[in-house]
Design an enzyme around this catalytic site. Structure first.
Site, PDB file in Angstrom:
ATOM      1  CB  SER A   1     -42.875 -33.658  53.454  1.00  0.00           C
ATOM      2  OG  SER A   1     -44.014 -32.850  53.278  1.00  0.00           O
TER       3      SER A   1
ATOM      4  CE1 TYR B   1     -42.413 -32.089  58.397  1.00  0.00           C
ATOM      5  CE2 TYR B   1     -43.419 -31.111  56.443  1.00  0.00           C
ATOM      6  CZ  TYR B   1     -43.156 -32.219  57.230  1.00  0.00           C
ATOM      7  OH  TYR B   1     -43.622 -33.454  56.857  1.00  0.00           O
TER       8      TYR B   1
END
Length: 283
Positions: free
Chosen positions: A163, A177
């Protein structure tokens, strides 16, 4: 010298592929790309119902095939079962796509300890677990690709779905995350250095915003603002991520190893404050 025709450079027909989290979202986009181009794709997710539905849909699409092996990647025992079932069906694995993951957002004062345990386990540790268990299949695939002395002509491929939040600091609070994806990017490079000599490449696709269940609420509430901050003024499409995965898995991407590809429309290049109208074009 081999032909430089597109059909040869990007051919993945006949390759065996495993996509975790493959029943929906980015995983389904990638699985669809492989099936559409003649690969044999195994998909896995926690929901057996979703897995079977996606497999049925992709088999109708063809010309490749899709087989569901549901598994809860949070659990090591399930990872082991998944690989055992795959090994009973296949002697080699040409492409492993580590896509299964989860996100968690909360304020710094309220962020729960359980979020770090869950996300670091699934997004990072289990990527290593699955890759480790799949090594015999990946090594066989590398050998099948052929050897020129010590050079592997068609390496096996590991593709890790990371990501942009693991590359830069986001303007929202997703601590576990972001940390897990940053760790994944580095793990991918470590795998590339260790496994490249065995004919196994490891690369990361660091995704920006794509339409998925994970992103659904964010896109519904602030989607237009997100697009406005991306130089290309849109979010990612299935073709974008499937095309990148196909490139990394084909002859065209055979020399790419240890790379982190930001697939984000340019959101990381610090152009967010620039807002200009497209120039008029005179012919």
């Amino acid at each position: 010298m081999s032909s430089f025709k597109v059909d040869n450079l990007f051919n993945v027909s006949g390759k065996v592929v495993l996509v975790t989290g493959g029943s929906r979202g980015i995983g389904k986009m990638i699985a669809t790309g492989f099936v559409s181009n003649g690969a044999k794709v195994y998909i896995s997710s926690r929901s057996a119902k979703d897995c079977e539905a996606t497999a049925k849909e992709l088999n109708a699409l063809g010309p490749g095939s899709c087989i569901a092996i549901p598994a809860d990647m949070q659990k090591l025992s399930e990872v082991e079962r998944l690989v055992k079932e795959l090994s009973a069906k296949e002697k080699s694995l040409h492409v492993l796509v580590n896509n299964a993951g989860a996100a968690w957002g909360d304020t710094i004062d309220d962020y729960p300890d359980a979020a770090f345990t869950k996300l670091l386990t699934l997004n990072l540790q289990r990527v290593f677990s699955l890759t480790q268990k799949c090594l015999p299949l990946l090594r066989t695939a590398a050998l099948e690709g052929g050897l020129d002395g010590r050079i592997y002509r068609d390496p096996a491929r590991i593709i890790n779905i990371g990501s942009v939040e693991g590359l830069g600091v986001a303007d929202h609070e997703t601590y576990a995350y972001a940390a897990s994806k940053a760790g994944l990017h580095h793990l991918s490079r470590a795998l590339a250095g260790r496994l490249g000599v065995e004919g196994i490449t490891s690369n990361t696709i660091a995704c920006g915003p794509f339409q998925s269940k994970m992103m659904a609420y964010t896109l519904d509430t602030v989607g237009e603002a997100i697009k406005a901050r991306i130089p290309l003024r849109r979010i990612g499409t299935p073709e974008d991520v499937a095309g990148t995965a196909l490139y990394l898995s084909s002859r065209a991407g055979a020399f790419v190893n240890g790379a982190t590809i930001a697939l984000d429309g340019g959101s990381l290049v610090n152009m967010n404050s620039i807002d200009i109208e497209p120039p008029s074009v005179k012919l």
